[in-house]
Design an enzyme around this catalytic site. Structure first.
Site, PDB file in Angstrom:
ATOM      1  N   THR A 139      34.691  29.009  38.563  1.00  0.00           N
ATOM      2  CA  THR A 139      34.855  27.552  38.506  1.00  0.00           C
ATOM      3  C   THR A 139      34.020  26.936  39.622  1.00  0.00           C
ATOM      4  OG1 THR A 139      37.106  27.878  37.698  1.00  0.00           O
ATOM      5  CG2 THR A 139      36.577  25.696  38.541  1.00  0.00           C
TER       6      THR A 139
ATOM      7  N   PHE B 116      47.290  40.801  40.208  1.00  0.00           N
ATOM      8  CA  PHE B 116      47.761  39.733  39.312  1.00  0.00           C
ATOM      9  C   PHE B 116      48.571  40.271  38.141  1.00  0.00           C
ATOM     10  CE2 PHE B 116      45.262  39.543  35.359  1.00  0.00           C
ATOM     11  CZ  PHE B 116      44.229  40.429  35.628  1.00  0.00           C
TER      12      PHE B 116
ATOM     13  N   ALA C 276      39.334  29.297  23.502  1.00  0.00           N
ATOM     14  CA  ALA C 276      40.546  28.943  22.754  1.00  0.00           C
ATOM     15  C   ALA C 276      41.587  30.056  22.835  1.00  0.00           C
ATOM     16  CB  ALA C 276      40.180  28.655  21.299  1.00  0.00           C
ATOM     17  N   ALA C 277      41.141  31.307  22.685  1.00  0.00           N
ATOM     18  CA  ALA C 277      42.092  32.426  22.706  1.00  0.00           C
ATOM     19  C   ALA C 277      42.766  32.505  24.068  1.00  0.00           C
ATOM     20  CB  ALA C 277      41.370  33.738  22.381  1.00  0.00           C
TER      21      ALA C 277
ATOM     22  N   LYS D 144      40.592  29.580  34.881  1.00  0.00           N
ATOM     23  CA  LYS D 144      39.181  29.172  34.826  1.00  0.00           C
ATOM     24  C   LYS D 144      38.822  28.645  33.426  1.00  0.00           C
ATOM     25  CE  LYS D 144      36.150  32.662  34.734  1.00  0.00           C
ATOM     26  NZ  LYS D 144      35.359  32.664  33.497  1.00  0.00           N
TER      27      LYS D 144
ATOM     28  N   CYS E 297      40.545  34.856  34.351  1.00  0.00           N
ATOM     29  CA  CYS E 297      40.147  34.101  33.159  1.00  0.00           C
ATOM     30  C   CYS E 297      40.998  32.890  32.823  1.00  0.00           C
ATOM     31  CB  CYS E 297      40.139  35.028  31.952  1.00  0.00           C
ATOM     32  SG  CYS E 297      38.828  36.224  32.041  1.00  0.00           S
ATOM     33  N   PHE E 298      42.317  33.060  32.796  1.00  0.00           N
ATOM     34  CA  PHE E 298      43.149  32.008  32.190  1.00  0.00           C
ATOM     35  C   PHE E 298      42.913  30.636  32.824  1.00  0.00           C
ATOM     36  CE2 PHE E 298      46.744  34.810  30.260  1.00  0.00           C
ATOM     37  CZ  PHE E 298      45.849  35.234  29.292  1.00  0.00           C
TER      38      PHE E 298
ATOM     39  N   ARG F   8      42.348  38.522  41.622  1.00  0.00           N
ATOM     40  CA  ARG F   8      41.835  37.174  41.394  1.00  0.00           C
ATOM     41  C   ARG F   8      42.924  36.257  40.812  1.00  0.00           C
ATOM     42  NH1 ARG F   8      36.245  38.517  38.396  1.00  0.00           N
ATOM     43  NH2 ARG F   8      37.571  40.118  37.476  1.00  0.00           N
TER      44      ARG F   8
ATOM     45  N   ARG G 264      28.140  47.941  44.881  1.00  0.00           N
ATOM     46  CA  ARG G 264      28.891  48.113  43.638  1.00  0.00           C
ATOM     47  C   ARG G 264      28.253  49.206  42.769  1.00  0.00           C
ATOM     48  NH1 ARG G 264      31.653  43.007  40.463  1.00  0.00           N
ATOM     49  NH2 ARG G 264      33.699  43.892  40.748  1.00  0.00           N
TER      50      ARG G 264
HETATM   51  C1  UDX Z   1      33.476  38.535  33.487  1.00  0.00           C
HETATM   52  C2  UDX Z   1      32.685  37.462  32.769  1.00  0.00           C
HETATM   53  O1  UDX Z   1      31.381  37.651  32.927  1.00  0.00           O
HETATM   54  C3  UDX Z   1      33.223  36.123  33.080  1.00  0.00           C
HETATM   55  O2  UDX Z   1      32.487  35.114  32.484  1.00  0.00           O
HETATM   56  C4  UDX Z   1      34.581  36.157  32.492  1.00  0.00           C
HETATM   57  O3  UDX Z   1      35.166  34.913  32.532  1.00  0.00           O
HETATM   58  C5  UDX Z   1      35.404  37.173  33.249  1.00  0.00           C
HETATM   59  O4  UDX Z   1      34.829  38.413  33.138  1.00  0.00           O
HETATM   60  P1  UDX Z   1      33.710  39.849  35.628  1.00  0.00           P
HETATM   61  O5  UDX Z   1      33.094  41.042  35.005  1.00  0.00           O
HETATM   62  O6  UDX Z   1      35.185  39.856  35.798  1.00  0.00           O
HETATM   63  O7  UDX Z   1      33.300  38.549  34.818  1.00  0.00           O
HETATM   64  O8  UDX Z   1      33.020  39.429  36.976  1.00  0.00           O
HETATM   65  P2  UDX Z   1      32.646  40.332  38.200  1.00  0.00           P
HETATM   66  O9  UDX Z   1      33.569  41.493  38.279  1.00  0.00           O
HETATM   67  O10 UDX Z   1      32.519  39.397  39.349  1.00  0.00           O
HETATM   68  O11 UDX Z   1      31.222  40.931  37.798  1.00  0.00           O
HETATM   69  C6  UDX Z   1      30.049  40.224  37.742  1.00  0.00           C
HETATM   70  C7  UDX Z   1      28.958  41.088  38.347  1.00  0.00           C
HETATM   71  O12 UDX Z   1      27.701  40.461  38.110  1.00  0.00           O
HETATM   72  C8  UDX Z   1      29.056  41.307  39.849  1.00  0.00           C
HETATM   73  O13 UDX Z   1      29.087  42.677  40.138  1.00  0.00           O
HETATM   74  C9  UDX Z   1      27.810  40.634  40.424  1.00  0.00           C
HETATM   75  O14 UDX Z   1      27.276  41.303  41.534  1.00  0.00           O
HETATM   76  C10 UDX Z   1      26.879  40.690  39.241  1.00  0.00           C
HETATM   77  N1  UDX Z   1      25.816  39.683  39.268  1.00  0.00           N
HETATM   78  C11 UDX Z   1      26.105  38.372  39.420  1.00  0.00           C
HETATM   79  C12 UDX Z   1      24.501  40.096  39.110  1.00  0.00           C
HETATM   80  O15 UDX Z   1      24.212  41.271  38.992  1.00  0.00           O
HETATM   81  N2  UDX Z   1      23.527  39.141  39.082  1.00  0.00           N
HETATM   82  C13 UDX Z   1      23.780  37.828  39.234  1.00  0.00           C
HETATM   83  O16 UDX Z   1      22.855  37.010  39.205  1.00  0.00           O
HETATM   84  C14 UDX Z   1      25.120  37.434  39.422  1.00  0.00           C
HETATM   85  C1  UDX Z   2      43.128  37.873  29.679  1.00  0.00           C
HETATM   86  C2  UDX Z   2      43.160  37.980  28.154  1.00  0.00           C
HETATM   87  O1  UDX Z   2      44.378  38.622  27.749  1.00  0.00           O
HETATM   88  C3  UDX Z   2      41.957  38.737  27.663  1.00  0.00           C
HETATM   89  O2  UDX Z   2      41.940  38.769  26.237  1.00  0.00           O
HETATM   90  C4  UDX Z   2      40.697  38.078  28.182  1.00  0.00           C
HETATM   91  O3  UDX Z   2      39.553  38.816  27.784  1.00  0.00           O
HETATM   92  C5  UDX Z   2      40.729  37.980  29.690  1.00  0.00           C
HETATM   93  O4  UDX Z   2      41.908  37.286  30.103  1.00  0.00           O
HETATM   94  P1  UDX Z   2      43.733  39.472  31.703  1.00  0.00           P
HETATM   95  O5  UDX Z   2      43.671  38.233  32.526  1.00  0.00           O
HETATM   96  O6  UDX Z   2      42.977  40.662  32.154  1.00  0.00           O
HETATM   97  O7  UDX Z   2      43.256  39.181  30.205  1.00  0.00           O
HETATM   98  O8  UDX Z   2      45.257  39.935  31.575  1.00  0.00           O
HETATM   99  P2  UDX Z   2      46.502  39.436  30.706  1.00  0.00           P
HETATM  100  O9  UDX Z   2      47.220  40.634  30.241  1.00  0.00           O
HETATM  101  O10 UDX Z   2      46.132  38.453  29.681  1.00  0.00           O
HETATM  102  O11 UDX Z   2      47.438  38.734  31.802  1.00  0.00           O
HETATM  103  C6  UDX Z   2      47.080  37.517  32.433  1.00  0.00           C
HETATM  104  C7  UDX Z   2      48.227  37.040  33.302  1.00  0.00           C
HETATM  105  O12 UDX Z   2      49.325  36.603  32.522  1.00  0.00           O
HETATM  106  C8  UDX Z   2      48.783  38.123  34.237  1.00  0.00           C
HETATM  107  O13 UDX Z   2      49.053  37.567  35.500  1.00  0.00           O
HETATM  108  C9  UDX Z   2      50.051  38.544  33.543  1.00  0.00           C
HETATM  109  O14 UDX Z   2      51.001  39.090  34.421  1.00  0.00           O
HETATM  110  C10 UDX Z   2      50.513  37.222  32.960  1.00  0.00           C
HETATM  111  N1  UDX Z   2      51.427  37.367  31.820  1.00  0.00           N
HETATM  112  C11 UDX Z   2      51.011  37.978  30.685  1.00  0.00           C
HETATM  113  C12 UDX Z   2      52.705  36.816  31.893  1.00  0.00           C
HETATM  114  O15 UDX Z   2      53.104  36.243  32.901  1.00  0.00           O
HETATM  115  N2  UDX Z   2      53.532  36.931  30.792  1.00  0.00           N
HETATM  116  C13 UDX Z   2      53.130  37.542  29.645  1.00  0.00           C
HETATM  117  O16 UDX Z   2      53.942  37.591  28.688  1.00  0.00           O
HETATM  118  C14 UDX Z   2      51.830  38.088  29.584  1.00  0.00           C
END
Ligand code: UDX
Ligand code: UDX
Length: 502
Positions: free
Chosen positions: A118, A363, A247-248, A304, A301-302, A371, A66
């Site tokens: 999760t 997604f 919550a958000a 989880k 996120c949602f 994811r 990465r």
């Molecule tokens: C983030 C947030 O951290 C998570 O809590 C939130 O809910 C979603 O967004 P995200 O950035 O999407 O997670 O995760 P990911 O793309 O999997 O990146 C995490 C990175 O941390 C990976 O590249 C992984 O290799 C790294 N990692 C993990 C470390 O460097 N050290 C560790 O011990 C574990």
């Molecule tokens: C979400 C939150 O928006 C963000 O603030 C947080 O930090 C991480 O989680 P993300 O998951 O990246 O962001 O994308 P988002 O635009 O929220 O969409 C999530 C899912 O909901 C997607 O699958 C999207 O297609 C769906 N969605 C969104 C709908 O089905 N209808 C809508 O009106 C909006």
């Protein structure tokens, strides 16, 4: 008070302390380290570096591939605008490295941005967040830190995680070192991450309400003040900040499940969910965003975070609260199943041996992230119905699709999968010879203006069905071509009953 005026209540004024109100002596941050070069850590810290040329930002990750990708011409994640930001500061004040120790030693402020999936096993499996990575990152900081650090939770964590982090840091570090823990949840959405970071609705910083806590918060607020207006930088207590992120996300997901629940009623009554969403959204108390019905929400996120909230509620002996939030996820699962049922019943109750084209695997649009993508669930269902599935997505890597559709050691192997599933190079080849086309992701290139649906129609088996899981298609235009169009939140067309049989 007029609840429509949007006026700030005294309580909100008290809670949302802009930085000036807590302006206390604080240290200027010169070096930042981010643990975790993922979807959140990468873009967030790249923008911090871009907007603060005087701060040195190093993003470290245990995953060498990465980091190599971050240092190459092909970044590991696709995000509009990200490449320009990275190229503008990489090698100047933005660095990507696998040297976690050095990153920690050098930094005044450390973002912990590792993943919090999760839990799949043990207590809380299926609900609780697995904090193993947060804990090992925290232990790593304690082990190597040689001086005081501000440690910032960027990862989404259960309420009161900061307390555990502090305990671990203080129990394992060299004597005399001070750690201040802050919560600074990230609200960016994928696909619009750079725009969200450049122009956030708010930046949230949670700290202990002590001199040291406020001072650390002020140091972090200074970093954001490089480009965010001071009144948008909100400080509050640590636990409120941690919970606000959950919550958000829960409230956003709840809106989607609400509109999706209404889409089922629309389909049964002849109402149109887009019209219902539009009408509701014009009410300024409701607002127009996040009211788009769909095949279901996905993303890391949602689901989880809601499950995490469910677990938290149960742990606090609040079963009614847990059941309330759990229903948001259950509605999302129901929506995906309902969509599949509609496909099966339209295709004369059998999918065996039929070709189904899946347009879009990510997604949501403008990301290569899969994811929790509803397309994964749908493809698994379609396989169980013995359909042949052809998938096309403009940004998702082929290897990722294979990974998402197999569970090594649990289900069949790749060879079996590939007898039923193929990956197409473009939408036209995915649709050629198909009985049905299913739009799973709202990519612009699938809109009627951008894809030649006449060509698609001509290449398909007849009757040619198209299922719009994202409400992006022009139903009338497609019907004129000859398609049978089925759209979420609109009534089913009665195409199988000839007029004189009614
Ligand atoms: C983030 C947030 O951290 C998570 O809590 C939130 O809910 C979603 O967004 P995200 O950035 O999407 O997670 O995760 P990911 O793309 O999997 O990146 C995490 C990175 O941390 C990976 O590249 C992984 O290799 C790294 N990692 C993990 C470390 O460097 N050290 C560790 O011990 C574990
Ligand atoms: C979400 C939150 O928006 C963000 O603030 C947080 O930090 C991480 O989680 P993300 O998951 O990246 O962001 O994308 P988002 O635009 O929220 O969409 C999530 C899912 O909901 C997607 O699958 C999207 O297609 C769906 N969605 C969104 C709908 O089905 N209808 C809508 O009106 C909006």
């Amino acid at each position: 008070m007029d609840h429509r005026s949007g006026a700030v209540t005294p309580a909100a004024q008290r809670l949302s302390r802009p930085l000036d109100a807590i302006d206390v002596p604080h240290k200027k941050v010169e070096k930042i380290c981010c643990l975790g070069a993922g979807y959140v850590g990468g873009p967030t810290c790249a923008v911090i570096a871009f907007k603060n040329p005087h701060i040195q930002v190093t993003i470290v990750d245990l995953n060498a591939a990465r980091i190599a990708a971050w240092n190459s011409d092909v970044l590991p994640i696709y995000e509009p605008g990200l490449e320009d930001v990275v190229k503008a500061c990489r090698g100047k004040n933005l660095f990507f490295s696998t040297d976690v120790d050095q990153g920690i030693i050098d930094a005044d402020l450390i973002f912990v941005s590792v993943n919090t999936p999760t839990k799949t096993k043990g207590m809380g499996a299926g609900y609780a967040a697995d904090l193993g990575y947060v804990e090992s990152a925290t232990r790593h900081i304690a082990r190597v830190a040689q001086g005081d650090k501000i440690v910032v939770e960027k990862s989404t964590v259960p309420c009161r995680t900061a307390q555990s982090m502090r305990f671990i840091l203080e129990a394992n570090s060299r004597p005399g070192i001070r750690f201040d823990i802050l919560s600074n949840p990230e609200f960016l959405a994928e696909g619009t991450a750079i725009a969200d970071l450049m122009n956030p609705d708010r930046v949230l910083i949670g700290s202990l309400n002590t001199d040291a806590g406020r001072s650390a918060a002020a140091s972090l607020a200074d970093v954001y003040a490089g480009w965010v207006r001071r009144e948008q930088i909100i400080t509050m207590n640590l636990w409120s900040s941690e919970l606000s992120k959950l919550a958000a996300n829960a409230m956003l997901a709840q809106r989607i499940s609400s509109i999706n629940a209404l889409s089922a009623i629309c389909e049964a009554t002849g109402a149109d969910v887009d019209e219902v969403g539009y009408a509701c959204g014009l009410d300024s108390r409701i607002g127009p965003k996040f009211l788009k019905a769909s095949v279901g929400f996905g993303g890391s996120c949602f689901q989880k975070d809601i499950l995490n909230l469910v677990y938290l509620s149960e742990s606090l002996h609040l079963p009614e609260v847990a059941a309330y939030w759990r229903q948001v996820v259950e509605m999302n699962e129901y929506q995906k199943k309902r969509f599949l049922n509609r496909i099966i019943s339209c295709l004369f109750n059998t999918l065996t041996g039929k070709k189904v084209a899946i347009l879009g695997f990510a997604f949501k649009k403008d990301t290569g992230d899969t994811r929790e993508s509803p397309a994964i669930t749908l493809c698994k269902y379609l396989r169980a119905e013995r359909a042949n599935v052809a998938i096309y997505d403009p940004k998702v890597a082929e290897s990722q699709i294979w990974l998402d559709l197999t569970e090594p050691g649990v289900t069949d192997d790749l060879a079996d999968l590939q007898k039923q599933v193929s990956i197409a190079e473009d939408a036209y080849s995915a649709c050629a010879g198909a009985d049905a086309v299913v739009v799973c992701t709202e990519w612009d290139e699938f809109k009627c203006a951008n894809l030649d649906y006449k060509r698609v129609y001509e290449s398909m088996n007849k009757p040619a069905f198209i299922f719009d899981g994202r409400l992006i298609l022009d139903q009338k235009q497609l019907e004129q071509i000859g398609f049978h169009v089925e759209t979420i939140g609109r009534p089913r067309s009665n195409f199988t009953t000839p007029k004189d049989w009614e």
